[in-house]
Motif scaffolding. Structure first.
Motif, PDB file in Angstrom:
ATOM      1  N   GLY A 150      -6.676  -0.749 -17.890  1.00  0.00           N
ATOM      2  CA  GLY A 150      -5.610  -0.487 -16.942  1.00  0.00           C
ATOM      3  C   GLY A 150      -5.426   0.961 -16.556  1.00  0.00           C
ATOM      4  N   ARG A 151      -6.330   1.841 -16.943  1.00  0.00           N
ATOM      5  CA  ARG A 151      -6.157   3.269 -16.676  1.00  0.00           C
ATOM      6  C   ARG A 151      -6.866   3.644 -15.376  1.00  0.00           C
ATOM      7  N   VAL A 152      -6.092   3.911 -14.331  1.00  0.00           N
ATOM      8  CA  VAL A 152      -6.641   4.308 -13.032  1.00  0.00           C
ATOM      9  C   VAL A 152      -6.755   5.826 -13.025  1.00  0.00           C
ATOM     10  N   ARG A 153      -7.995   6.304 -12.978  1.00  0.00           N
ATOM     11  CA  ARG A 153      -8.214   7.754 -13.031  1.00  0.00           C
ATOM     12  C   ARG A 153      -9.487   8.103 -12.284  1.00  0.00           C
ATOM     13  N   ASP A 154      -9.687   9.376 -12.065  1.00  0.00           N
ATOM     14  CA  ASP A 154     -10.964   9.889 -11.597  1.00  0.00           C
ATOM     15  C   ASP A 154     -11.694  10.497 -12.781  1.00  0.00           C
ATOM     16  N   ASP A 155     -12.948  10.118 -12.988  1.00  0.00           N
ATOM     17  CA  ASP A 155     -13.748  10.779 -14.015  1.00  0.00           C
ATOM     18  C   ASP A 155     -15.082  11.182 -13.404  1.00  0.00           C
ATOM     19  N   ARG A 156     -15.974  11.652 -14.229  1.00  0.00           N
ATOM     20  CA  ARG A 156     -17.237  12.176 -13.709  1.00  0.00           C
ATOM     21  C   ARG A 156     -18.071  11.105 -13.022  1.00  0.00           C
ATOM     22  N   GLU A 157     -18.019   9.891 -13.542  1.00  0.00           N
ATOM     23  CA  GLU A 157     -18.872   8.837 -13.012  1.00  0.00           C
ATOM     24  C   GLU A 157     -18.243   8.098 -11.841  1.00  0.00           C
TER      25      GLU A 157
ATOM     26  N   THR B 108      -9.134   8.083  -6.526  1.00  0.00           N
ATOM     27  CA  THR B 108      -9.351   8.548  -5.149  1.00  0.00           C
ATOM     28  C   THR B 108      -9.733   7.382  -4.245  1.00  0.00           C
ATOM     29  N   ALA B 109     -10.611   6.512  -4.733  1.00  0.00           N
ATOM     30  CA  ALA B 109     -11.051   5.370  -3.926  1.00  0.00           C
ATOM     31  C   ALA B 109      -9.872   4.475  -3.557  1.00  0.00           C
ATOM     32  N   LEU B 110      -9.023   4.170  -4.523  1.00  0.00           N
ATOM     33  CA  LEU B 110      -7.898   3.286  -4.252  1.00  0.00           C
ATOM     34  C   LEU B 110      -6.879   3.957  -3.325  1.00  0.00           C
ATOM     35  N   ARG B 111      -6.777   5.281  -3.411  1.00  0.00           N
ATOM     36  CA  ARG B 111      -5.896   5.995  -2.490  1.00  0.00           C
ATOM     37  C   ARG B 111      -6.406   5.844  -1.055  1.00  0.00           C
ATOM     38  N   GLU B 112      -7.707   5.987  -0.888  1.00  0.00           N
ATOM     39  CA  GLU B 112      -8.276   5.857   0.459  1.00  0.00           C
ATOM     40  C   GLU B 112      -8.135   4.427   0.978  1.00  0.00           C
ATOM     41  N   ILE B 113      -8.300   3.464   0.085  1.00  0.00           N
ATOM     42  CA  ILE B 113      -8.129   2.066   0.493  1.00  0.00           C
ATOM     43  C   ILE B 113      -6.683   1.809   0.900  1.00  0.00           C
ATOM     44  N   ALA B 114      -5.733   2.323   0.134  1.00  0.00           N
ATOM     45  CA  ALA B 114      -4.318   2.109   0.442  1.00  0.00           C
ATOM     46  C   ALA B 114      -3.939   2.709   1.789  1.00  0.00           C
ATOM     47  N   GLN B 115      -4.632   3.745   2.193  1.00  0.00           N
ATOM     48  CA  GLN B 115      -4.319   4.390   3.475  1.00  0.00           C
ATOM     49  C   GLN B 115      -4.756   3.559   4.675  1.00  0.00           C
TER      50      GLN B 115
ATOM     51  N   PRO C 166       0.824  -1.220   0.000  1.00  0.00           N
ATOM     52  CA  PRO C 166       0.000   0.000   0.000  1.00  0.00           C
ATOM     53  C   PRO C 166       0.854   1.264   0.000  1.00  0.00           C
ATOM     54  N   GLU C 167       1.994   1.236   0.704  1.00  0.00           N
ATOM     55  CA  GLU C 167       2.876   2.399   0.722  1.00  0.00           C
ATOM     56  C   GLU C 167       3.422   2.702  -0.673  1.00  0.00           C
ATOM     57  N   GLN C 168       3.776   1.658  -1.404  1.00  0.00           N
ATOM     58  CA  GLN C 168       4.252   1.847  -2.771  1.00  0.00           C
ATOM     59  C   GLN C 168       3.138   2.353  -3.674  1.00  0.00           C
ATOM     60  N   TRP C 169       1.937   1.834  -3.493  1.00  0.00           N
ATOM     61  CA  TRP C 169       0.803   2.325  -4.285  1.00  0.00           C
ATOM     62  C   TRP C 169       0.595   3.822  -4.049  1.00  0.00           C
ATOM     63  N   LEU C 170       0.625   4.226  -2.796  1.00  0.00           N
ATOM     64  CA  LEU C 170       0.427   5.640  -2.482  1.00  0.00           C
ATOM     65  C   LEU C 170       1.515   6.512  -3.090  1.00  0.00           C
ATOM     66  N   ALA C 171       2.742   6.006  -3.099  1.00  0.00           N
ATOM     67  CA  ALA C 171       3.836   6.766  -3.703  1.00  0.00           C
ATOM     68  C   ALA C 171       3.630   6.913  -5.208  1.00  0.00           C
ATOM     69  N   MET C 172       3.170   5.849  -5.880  1.00  0.00           N
ATOM     70  CA  MET C 172       2.907   5.930  -7.313  1.00  0.00           C
ATOM     71  C   MET C 172       1.741   6.886  -7.585  1.00  0.00           C
TER      72      MET C 172
ATOM     73  N   TYR D  95       3.971  14.827 -11.032  1.00  0.00           N
ATOM     74  CA  TYR D  95       4.834  14.953 -12.200  1.00  0.00           C
ATOM     75  C   TYR D  95       4.226  14.447 -13.515  1.00  0.00           C
ATOM     76  N   ALA D  96       3.199  13.598 -13.447  1.00  0.00           N
ATOM     77  CA  ALA D  96       2.659  12.987 -14.660  1.00  0.00           C
ATOM     78  C   ALA D  96       1.279  13.573 -14.978  1.00  0.00           C
ATOM     79  N   ASN D  97       0.436  12.792 -15.657  1.00  0.00           N
ATOM     80  CA  ASN D  97      -0.834  13.320 -16.156  1.00  0.00           C
ATOM     81  C   ASN D  97      -2.018  12.964 -15.269  1.00  0.00           C
ATOM     82  N   HIS D  98      -1.762  12.716 -13.978  1.00  0.00           N
ATOM     83  CA  HIS D  98      -2.800  12.472 -12.964  1.00  0.00           C
ATOM     84  C   HIS D  98      -3.496  11.127 -13.130  1.00  0.00           C
ATOM     85  N   THR D  99      -2.914  10.239 -13.923  1.00  0.00           N
ATOM     86  CA  THR D  99      -3.455   8.887 -14.034  1.00  0.00           C
ATOM     87  C   THR D  99      -2.343   7.871 -13.800  1.00  0.00           C
ATOM     88  N   LEU D 100      -2.745   6.671 -13.375  1.00  0.00           N
ATOM     89  CA  LEU D 100      -1.843   5.531 -13.276  1.00  0.00           C
ATOM     90  C   LEU D 100      -2.227   4.531 -14.359  1.00  0.00           C
ATOM     91  N   LYS D 101      -1.247   4.070 -15.096  1.00  0.00           N
ATOM     92  CA  LYS D 101      -1.505   3.036 -16.102  1.00  0.00           C
ATOM     93  C   LYS D 101      -0.971   1.715 -15.584  1.00  0.00           C
TER      94      LYS D 101
END
Length: 568
Positions: free
Chosen positions: A359-366, A371-378, A86-92, A99-105
């Motif tokens: 494989g695109r982890v992002r926040d969109d309108r729906e 954000t959800a995975l960040r909260e889970i990792a915490q 989870p610590e590595q996930w949060l760092a990514m 530094y990147a385009n606000h998404t994880l691939k």
């Protein structure tokens, strides 16, 4: 004539003169007059896990304004076996925002990928990655890349052994040059009179990239036959007896070049767990010494084996390793997909597989997945497992933590993300446009819309729960392994694709060309009568790929070199 007697490709001279992958990368990073680096360093940075790219959506606009291309860099992070904390996930997650385009691939090879990192942020990005005990070295380039491993939570005890071997393989085959630490981590420069040594790779590394995967039957989620070296776990009486080794797989080809073709690996023989490392090294060094260094389109291990023969290759490997390979042992694969939803694992813990579109982890309108995975990792005290199908397993969820995680999933509408049509849950696409310089057509941005079209056809045919594997790439290089899709689509030009049919659901048979240059607005219409006929005429348990062969749409591919390009 041996490869060494031919004129070497320019990449060989580049590697030879690079001083073990240093080149002029440091000087290029310091040049603030451009967002790019030199052509030579663009090749060398691949060995460091970095690709220079530009935004092709704005190329014309910038050219008209006499501006430099909108250069940025893709950075790929190795995750051997796909397991991170989870610590590595949060760092990514943080790095993608900083530094990147606000998404994880999540890639098809169980790695993280970042897009949109500008040159001035490259060094600090890689330093942040290394702070959490991850790295980017050898994520690309003519070396062994990220080692993949089946993350099947139902077999976690065997998986733990296989994962350990995957990590050992990764460590053993990682380049030993200190260039990576010098350039990116501010390590001390090596004394010029005492140059680096690469005991496995040598000064010019491999002729081309090399890929290793470990599969645990009955799941073939890593597509074991699609890679240079595959290890099929053989479990006897509940114990890991060893591995069947496969060699010579590879998905890349070139349109209209019949000397190139995708190929599935051959079973080489059985290897005991204690012999895995020396046999794997012998396979790598055999390819190092006999792979074609004159023609990069003919440089993968699959061509070395087709040119020289499997028996010759086995003899060379046995001579180098000093180990006699055993007869291959029985195994059965059932599918290449992931098992979605909640699965009880060992020690009373649970594993949850989430569907991640391409494989695109992002926040969109729906859905705010990121954000959800960040909260889970915490709050999570287990692990995260990246699958070879670009999905995510939240692993080792304790009974105490499950209610808290379920609450977060429900809040962000992820609790039912895997309750979708079978074709969508078995879909996969490469990145393609706008960042990949090789892309001829859309892939990641288009496949979801195509699947939506096909879902209407499939639902009307009563097949909405049927697992049909569909894969798409924007070019023929095969990053999303499209030649193993029961429906495979490969970009030919903007808005046009070659359509392939007939792959085996278990990953043991490639598909074959059905129709060339299909316009994207025609794809669903071309497939509709085939799908409807499948619904009417299929035999009990018959998979879509098998049906397309039985019904005569395509012929089965048995020998790639002779069958794959042959007309039906």
């Amino acid at each position: 004539m041996s490869a060494t007697a031919k004129k070497l490709s320019k990449n060989e001279d580049l590697k030879d003169a690079s001083n073990f992958l240093r080149g002029t990368i440091l000087e290029g990073l310091a040049d603030l007059s451009t967002g790019a680096i030199s052509e030579a360093d663009t090749q060398l940075t691949k060995f460091h896990g970095i690709y220079m790219q530009d935004d092709r959506d704005v190329r014309s606009e910038r050219r008209n304004k006499k501006l430099e291309r909108a250069y940025s860099f893709m950075v790929r992070v190795r995750v051997p076996g796909g397991v991170c904390s989870p610590e590595q996930w949060l760092a990514m997650d943080k790095l993608s925002d900083d530094y990147a385009n606000h998404t994880l691939k999540l890639t098809t090879r169980q790695a993280f990928q970042f897009h949109g990192i500008i040159k001035s942020n490259l060094k600090r990005s890689i330093q942040e990655i290394n702070k959490v005990v991850l790295d980017t070295i050898a994520a690309c380039g003519d070396v062994n890349r990220n080692v993949m491993c089946n993350p099947n939570p139902e077999q976690s005890e065997i998986h733990a052994e296989a994962l350990k071997i995957a990590q050992q393989l990764s460590d053993h085959l990682t380049p030993k040059t200190s260039a990576y630490h010098e350039i990116w981590l501010d390590g001390e420069k090596a004394v010029s009179s005492e140059p680096d040594e690469e005991p496995i790779y040598g000064k010019t590394y491999l002729p081309r990239k090399f890929k290793i995967v470990l599969a645990i039957p009955p799941s073939n989620d890593v597509d074991v036959f699609a890679h240079d070296l595959g290890l099929i776990a053989i479990v006897e009486e509940g114990k890991l007896a060893g591995f069947n080794f496969t060699v010579g797989g590879g998905m890349g080809m070139t349109h209209n070049n019949h000397a190139t073709y995708p190929r599935l690996g051959d079973v080489l023989g059985f290897v005991k767990p204690e012999d895995v490392i020396p046999v794997a090294e012998a396979i790598v060094t055999t390819q190092r010494d006999f792979g074609d260094r004159s023609d990069r389109k003919h440089a993968r291990l699959k061509y070395t084996i087709d040119d020289r023969g499997l028996d010759w290759f086995r003899g060379e490997v046995e001579a180098r390793s000093g180990i006699k390979l055993g007869e291959a042992r029985p195994y059965v694969f059932e599918s290449t997909g992931d098992r979605y939803g909640w699965v009880e694992g060992t020690n009373g813990n649970f594993n949850l597989t989430l569907f991640v579109q391409n494989g695109r982890v992002r926040d969109d309108r729906e859905i705010k997945m990121k954000t959800a995975l960040r909260e889970i990792a915490q709050v999570h005290n287990g692990d995260f497992r990246l699958t070879a199908n670009q999905n995510l397993i939240i692993g080792k969820i304790s009974p105490e933590k499950r209610p808290e995680i379920e609450k977060i999933l429900a809040e962000y509408k992820l609790d039912r993300c895997f309750e979708q049509a079978g074709i969508r849950l078995n879909s996969m696409a490469c990145v393609a446009l706008p960042t990949c310089g090789l892309a001829l057509a859309e892939s990641e941005r288009y496949l979801p819309d195509l699947v939506t079209e096909l879902e209407g056809v499939i639902e009307a045919a009563g097949l909405e729960h049927e697992a049909i594997v569909i894969r798409m790439t924007g070019c023929p290089n095969g990053c999303a392994r499209p030649y193993l899709g029961e429906i495979g689509l490969v970009g030919r030009s903007p808005g046009k694709y070659n359509l392939y049919l007939g792959a085996g659901f278990d990953g043991s048979r490639m598909n074959k060309l059905y129709k060339e240059n299909v316009r994207q607005e025609e794809i669903a219409a071309v497939l509709q009568p085939i799908i409807e006929r499948y619904a009417r005429e299929r035999k009990e348990g018959e998979r879509f790929g098998d049906f397309t062969i039985r019904a005569g749409y395509v012929k089965a591919v048995k020998v790639a070199k002779t069958d794959w390009w042959a007309a039906n």
